[in-house]
Design an enzyme around this catalytic site. Structure first.
Site, PDB file in Angstrom:
ATOM      1  CE1 TYR A 151     -13.725  -4.380   7.870  1.00 16.83           C
ATOM      2  CE2 TYR A 151     -11.628  -3.374   8.469  1.00 16.83           C
ATOM      3  CZ  TYR A 151     -12.458  -3.923   7.514  1.00 16.83           C
ATOM      4  OH  TYR A 151     -12.037  -4.012   6.223  1.00 16.83           O
ATOM      5  CG  HIS A 162     -10.736  -0.539   2.123  1.00 20.24           C
ATOM      6  ND1 HIS A 162     -11.838  -0.148   1.396  1.00 20.24           N
ATOM      7  CD2 HIS A 162      -9.836   0.467   2.010  1.00 20.24           C
ATOM      8  CE1 HIS A 162     -11.608   1.050   0.872  1.00 20.24           C
ATOM      9  NE2 HIS A 162     -10.400   1.436   1.222  1.00 20.24           N
ATOM     10  NE  ARG A 206     -14.070  -3.972   1.665  1.00 19.39           N
ATOM     11  CZ  ARG A 206     -13.724  -4.123   2.947  1.00 19.39           C
ATOM     12  NH1 ARG A 206     -13.022  -5.160   3.325  1.00 19.39           N
ATOM     13  NH2 ARG A 206     -14.100  -3.238   3.842  1.00 19.39           N
TER      14      ARG A 206
HETATM   15  C1  TPP Z   1     -13.358  11.889  -0.284  1.00 23.19           C
HETATM   16  C2  TPP Z   1     -12.733  10.666   0.279  1.00 23.19           C
HETATM   17  N1  TPP Z   1     -12.798  10.423   1.593  1.00 23.19           N
HETATM   18  C3  TPP Z   1     -12.207   9.345   2.123  1.00 23.19           C
HETATM   19  C4  TPP Z   1     -11.531   8.456   1.342  1.00 23.19           C
HETATM   20  C5  TPP Z   1     -10.843   7.231   1.962  1.00 23.19           C
HETATM   21  N2  TPP Z   1     -11.574   6.019   1.593  1.00 23.19           N
HETATM   22  C6  TPP Z   1     -11.194   5.262   0.561  1.00 23.19           C
HETATM   23  S1  TPP Z   1     -12.275   4.031   0.261  1.00 23.19           S
HETATM   24  C7  TPP Z   1     -13.247   4.480   1.569  1.00 23.19           C
HETATM   25  C8  TPP Z   1     -14.493   3.704   1.881  1.00 23.19           C
HETATM   26  C9  TPP Z   1     -15.441   3.711   0.739  1.00 23.19           C
HETATM   27  O1  TPP Z   1     -16.453   2.788   0.980  1.00 23.19           O
HETATM   28  P1  TPP Z   1     -17.507   2.427  -0.145  1.00 23.19           P
HETATM   29  O2  TPP Z   1     -17.994   3.667  -0.800  1.00 23.19           O
HETATM   30  O3  TPP Z   1     -18.518   1.546   0.475  1.00 23.19           O
HETATM   31  O4  TPP Z   1     -16.685   1.644  -1.255  1.00 23.19           O
HETATM   32  P2  TPP Z   1     -15.906   0.279  -1.104  1.00 23.19           P
HETATM   33  O5  TPP Z   1     -14.498   0.637  -0.721  1.00 23.19           O
HETATM   34  O6  TPP Z   1     -16.614  -0.554  -0.123  1.00 23.19           O
HETATM   35  O7  TPP Z   1     -15.930  -0.309  -2.472  1.00 23.19           O
HETATM   36  C10 TPP Z   1     -12.731   5.587   2.201  1.00 23.19           C
HETATM   37  C11 TPP Z   1     -13.334   6.222   3.364  1.00 23.19           C
HETATM   38  C12 TPP Z   1     -11.491   8.731  -0.035  1.00 23.19           C
HETATM   39  N3  TPP Z   1     -10.867   7.919  -0.890  1.00 23.19           N
HETATM   40  N4  TPP Z   1     -12.087   9.826  -0.539  1.00 23.19           N
END
Ligand code: TPP
Ligand code: TPP
Ligand code: MG
Ligand code: MG
Lengths: 325, 341, 325, 341
Positions: free
Chosen positions: B256, B247, B243
């Site tokens: 970070y 985020h 990415r």
């Molecule tokens: C159940 C849940 N826990 C926490 C979150 C908050 N949150 C949103 S995105 C994220 C990180 C997800 O990382 P990844 O699966 O690697 O996907 P990326 O955002 O990198 O595409 C978190 C912790 C959420 N949306 N849903």
């Protein structure tokens, strides 16, 4: 017609649905080979095969979430949680997805599924096997929540739940599975969701209950009638949608009410019923509505169940309070 | 790690796509990037709610979605707009969702793309159920689900993979390992050496591909989709990507991670290598690039305009899709809401 | 003393606890490196290191369950759920284990942990980011549930929660994080759990609220006072244990009450408050207690939030109803 | 699969225990079986609530628990009474729990054994937290958690393993793969070839052992415990065993499995092979067997009597351990319950 238990009525209703509706599948832990821990799905796997009656791994979130996907994909899954205390791992799927997909997609995708959950105490079971968490499901927008207390309602409401275009949490009072019997039609039929049932008309006092507590409610009413108190007994049957009209009509007539449930008191569904009554019938009330409920404690093990569970005596004591106010 | 097209545009194995198709997908990559950048810009102007950019992950999304049949199911996340769009999800609805309008979640029939999952992890089981329902109904439609490296830590990932393995469901698990889950680096997310190897825990094949390589992504997904369609079961694909942006528009990656890291991944840009490849085969020119960028820009603008032209959803937006029929208490509340308007 | 926002007050309270109590650890998604999505844990990882401020994988059930194990093992974990809508995967751990271990083991094992959950709407967020599910936690025996609406209470209640020998669900109204400021002591202090706060005394009407809705409650009260209605405003602060005494005292004085909350109405915590009031003050009530709440619908996205959220106008309309009865 | 002592009592590798210790553990095996059979008998008489027998799994439990220090944490399930007892959980409390008395969940200090987990899967994360808390407090106590093959399908198994792997927690995951999860055979529980191999998904070692072989179980657990204690991280152990009886006293295994299958496993009895081993080394005799059986029986009887002699828990049992201090509403409810008594 034949006389069947609540458990048999459910089994036959499932059989009818599987036979008459191609899109129905039954899924859960041990529902196939062994017919479920309560034998509610007994014989169904043999009759309909493993594509219609599906034994799953031990994974409640998976059952709810995969069942949800199946429902969106065109089936009508009837999912079984083995006990209510084991339905919590599925809670995220139920609240965040099952209950929401119609809204999230403006009717484009829907989840016409049923989640069957055996619940309630009085069976001397291990921890997590006796609880009544209906309020949690009732507080979740997008779900319907129904609870039969008689074999006929069990069969009819289950069929309605299966045919319902929206997700229905179907609560089965364990204590009544084999302890109540009645004459039930041999063919399939529906009982409308959203209508309470006035089991006995009366003019002095309304007792409101659902599920297993209907037993105590009926017994208390019988004792009261004997004492000359003309008691109305209302089986709510459908917690969501709630039949507010029947509740209001009854309390406006009697001016006194007791609501009985097994669940803990604080924010139990009884609180909602009290809130509805005080909102709509305040000026008819002769006394505060009494709640006879489980305590705000963990559902106890066998040796202490009697301390926790609302009893006929506790209902009668509450009736005394309400009547003497 | 499967790689077919190197960052410098060299083929190291046979190309799985002919030049026409490659040209079309390059266009899609350019389109996706335009959409993504426009979304970030709109968010800055306050016209969209928080946005999760996917810049850097275009090939992973476009290449994988290109391997699907038009009626296959796609179940993705907040960061998978390019894949969703490839599978037919209307652009204006993608924008509508981001303006905070539930109507964005309602793709027209027969498009089988679920609205994006906002919870992390919870949607993969849905894809399993969808693929299974298709099979039980005699169809050979498959389902693909997109998720991130972070999502693999959720219990629901495990339950989805396990169900798919046990019931041999025609579901493709497509992980975009973009190195980060918000502020959590991949190494701290799981001690597993790769995400692909997690497949072994479920008796299914797992493969790691260069997620910035359109050809590798397409090739691996095509194979997995075929397996799924033939009833041979699920596959886990780990697409190694990055990415490049934050985020979400509310995030500050400098808290970070280093600039160096991002700069290194910039050099592995998923668009550039296809551009070189096409250019070396006389299928690319600056004018054409300008042309497709202009087209993309115009289409995106149009979609934004359409999303912004939607009437306010009003009381109906809150109540009218709660159930097939509004129960009495909700109908009463709806009247109260009308009065309060 | 210094003037701080609610977010800053929480951050300082966590810092004090980490500095003064060896057994405190902070754990959750992104709480370390980046200081949490709301920056409530900002700077703590730098000060106390990765053994005290722990960034976890994305796994809420794991956070709750591992945190539970840590608590039984002698620590006082302060766990963060990123948003309330993401706390549901942890629900099984919270209801089946965190809330129960003291009872299950007759005091032998305990879980003195805090679960911090940012919650509530009005921020135009994506789905699952705006909900108010406090009733679910309140209906779970064995948990305490507190909600500050002011920076001072936030710091003091958080410290009390951390020192509490039992698990506390600590709800943080997102909308207030940076929109309210007040003077707060620079050193650590506690605010007792279980006591409501009478924010304004009045004799005509009681408005009862908590969390973010205190803003609307205060504004509505100000408008009413201007209209000559002497309005009492009660910030519940502690939902469980509930300060029934203060509620009752207020309603017995005013005879009229409104309860305001963001959560859906059916079996929301407002129902419990109504049930308590009707039980204990029925004969003092001049009018039915009105509930001004979110609807029984999914919390909407940005464009429709105003339709869902209780507004000052809706509270004033309810006041009108209550006052003219 | 690690095996040291064959079903016919032959050593195929060096014994990890000396004869004295082996004798002591054989005694524990006999004791465990006595407890188990007595419990089933008592349940039939209505004196215990539903009981989950572990006959056939004695070596898995006794052999693994024997590898712990007395103050290590043990977090097991409804079927792990033998392991719990080995780690110091008083017998009478085990029975008390089964009579439906919460006081059964309260082992005296300093015994670090959690009351048995009734939910499947939810308790493994607790062991991770316990082991981690010990390390953070500077102790080298480790935690072992017991669970079944069925439990590996729950999301919480995954989250526990993943946390343990990421944070290198000193936790031993001990799976008793007894072939069945109620009516679900292991092959249908997961498509993974073994449960041990699931460890690779979490970057930790996994090992499969003959769960009916006291020596193999002890040896593998001792190694895993040592790793954990040295701060080298977690281990997954899959002990291949079999539940010879029903799932619980309420279950009827004939609905889902054949007599043949159970009969085959009878021949791999975990006690018999140790008996032969000891007997061949002159450490076993019929008289001694009778003696230890009688002792076991007496101790078990005594524990039952103690459990049954407990006063009714009454209102205090329901209210007095809800919180450290009873809040006002609960105190009020307590008074109401007293009145209703
Ligand atoms: C159940 C849940 N826990 C926490 C979150 C908050 N949150 C949103 S995105 C994220 C990180 C997800 O990382 P990844 O699966 O690697 O996907 P990326 O955002 O990198 O595409 C978190 C912790 C959420 N949306 N849903
Ligand atoms: C969360 C949860 N779901 C379902 C159950 C019901 N249940 C009790 S034991 C069991 C099977 C467990 O099998 P396994 O993990 O192999 O352990 P075993 O009983 O074979 O020792 C099930 C499904 C439960 N106790 N908890
Ligand atoms: Mg990621
Ligand atoms: Mg098993």
């Amino acid at each position: 017609m034949s006389v069947v238990t609540l458990a048999q009525a459910l089994n036959r209703s499932l059989e009818h649905a599987l036979a008459e509706m191609d899109d129905v599948v039954v899924m859960g832990e041990d529902v196939g080979r062994t017919g479920g821990v309560f034998r509610i799905t007994d014989g169904l796997a043999d009759k309909f095969g493993p594509d219609r009656v599906i034994d799953t791994p031990v994974a409640e979130s998976g059952i709810a979430g995969v069942g949800f996907g199946m429902a969106v994909g065109g089936l009508r899954p009837v999912l079984e949680m083995q006990f209510m205390g084991f339905s919590y791992p599925a809670f995220d799927q139920i609240i965040n997805h099952v209950a929401r997909i119609r809204h999230r997609s403006r009717h484009r995708f829907t989840a016409p599924l049923v989640i069957r959950i055996p619940y309630g105490g009085g069976i001397g079971a291990a921890e997590h096997h006796s609880e009544s968490a209906e309020a949690i499901y009732c507080h979740t927008p997008g779900l319907k929540v129904v609870v039969p207390s008689r074999p006929g309602d069990a069969a009819g409401l289950l069929r309605s739940a299966i045919e319902d275009p929206d997700p229905v949490v179907f609560l089965e009072p364990i204590r009544l599975y084999r302890s109540v019997k009645e004459d039930v039609p041999d063919t399939s039929f529906t009982t409308p969701i959203g209508a309470a049932s006035v089991e006995r008309e009366g003019s002095d006092l309304t007792i409101i209950a659902w599920g297993a507590m209907m037993k105590e409610a009926r017994e208390a009413a019988a004792a009261l009638v004997e004492q000359g108190v003309d008691t109305e007994v209302l089986d709510v049957r459908s917690l969501v949608p709630l039949d507010v009209e029947s509740l209001v009509a009854s309390v406006q007539k009697t001016g006194r009410a007791i609501v009985v449930h097994e669940a803990p008191r604080t924010v139990g569904f009884g609180a909602e019923i009290v809130a509805q009554i005080q909102q709509r019938c305040l000026y008819h009330l002769q006394a505060p509505v009494e709640r006879v409920t489980g305590w705000d404690t963990i559902f106890p093990l066998k040796r202490s169940e009697h301390v926790y569970l609302p009893s006929v005596e506790r209902i009668l004591a509450a009736a005394n309070t309400v009547l003497s106010a | 790690m499967l790689q077919i097209l190197t960052p410098s545009g060299d083929l190291v194995a046979e190309a799985p796509l002919d030049l026409d198709m490659t040209t079309r997908l390059y266009r899609a990559l350019v389109f996706a990037r335009a959409y993504d950048r426009k979304s970030t810009a709109l968010q800055k102007q306050g016209r969209l709610a928080t946005y999760a950019p996917f810049e850097g992950q275009e090939a992973a999304q476009v290449g994988s979605a290109a391997a699907l049949n038009p009626d296959d199911w796609l179940v993705g996340t907040y960061r998978d707009a390019a894949a969703m769009w490839m599978q037919g999800y209307p652009l204006d609805l993608l924008f509508a969702g981001r303006t905070g309008d539930e109507r964005g979640g309602s793709p027209p029939e027969p498009i089988n793309v679920m609205p994006p999952s906002i919870t992390v992890g919870g949607h993969m089981v849905h894809a399993v159920g969808l693929a299974w329902a298709e099979r039980l109904q005699g169809s050979d439609r498959v389902a693909i689900t997109y998720f991130g490296d972070g999502a693999t830590s959720e219990g629901d990932f495990h339950e989805a993979m396990n169900f798919a393995g046990v019931f041999d469901v025609g579901c493709v698990f497509f992980c975009q390992n973009n190195g980060w889950a918000i502020s959590m680096p991949r190494e701290s997310q799981t001690a597993s050496e790769t995400i692909a190897q997690k497949a072994i825990a479920y008796g299914m094949p797992g493969i790691q591909v260069d997620g910035n390589d359109l050809f590798a992504v397409f090739s691996a997904t095509r194979d997995a989709v075929l397996r799924a369609r033939l009833g041979e079961g699920p596959t886990l694909i780990e697409a190694m990507t990055y990415r490049l942006g934050p985020h979400t528009t509310a995030d500050d990656p400098s808290r970070y991670r280093t600039e160096d890291e991002s700069a290194e991944w910039r050099r592995k840009d998923p668009l550039e290598r296809v551009r070189i490849y096409l250019s070396e085969r006389d299928r690319w020119s600056e004018e054409w690039q300008a042309e497709i960028e202009a087209q993309a820009s115009a289409e995106v603008e149009e979609a934004v305009a359409a999303a912004e032209a939607l009437d306010p959803p009003g009381v109906a937006g809150v109540f009218d899709a709660m159930f097939a029929d509004l129960p009495p208490i909700l109908a009463e509340q709806r009247r109260m809401a009308e009065e309060a308007e």
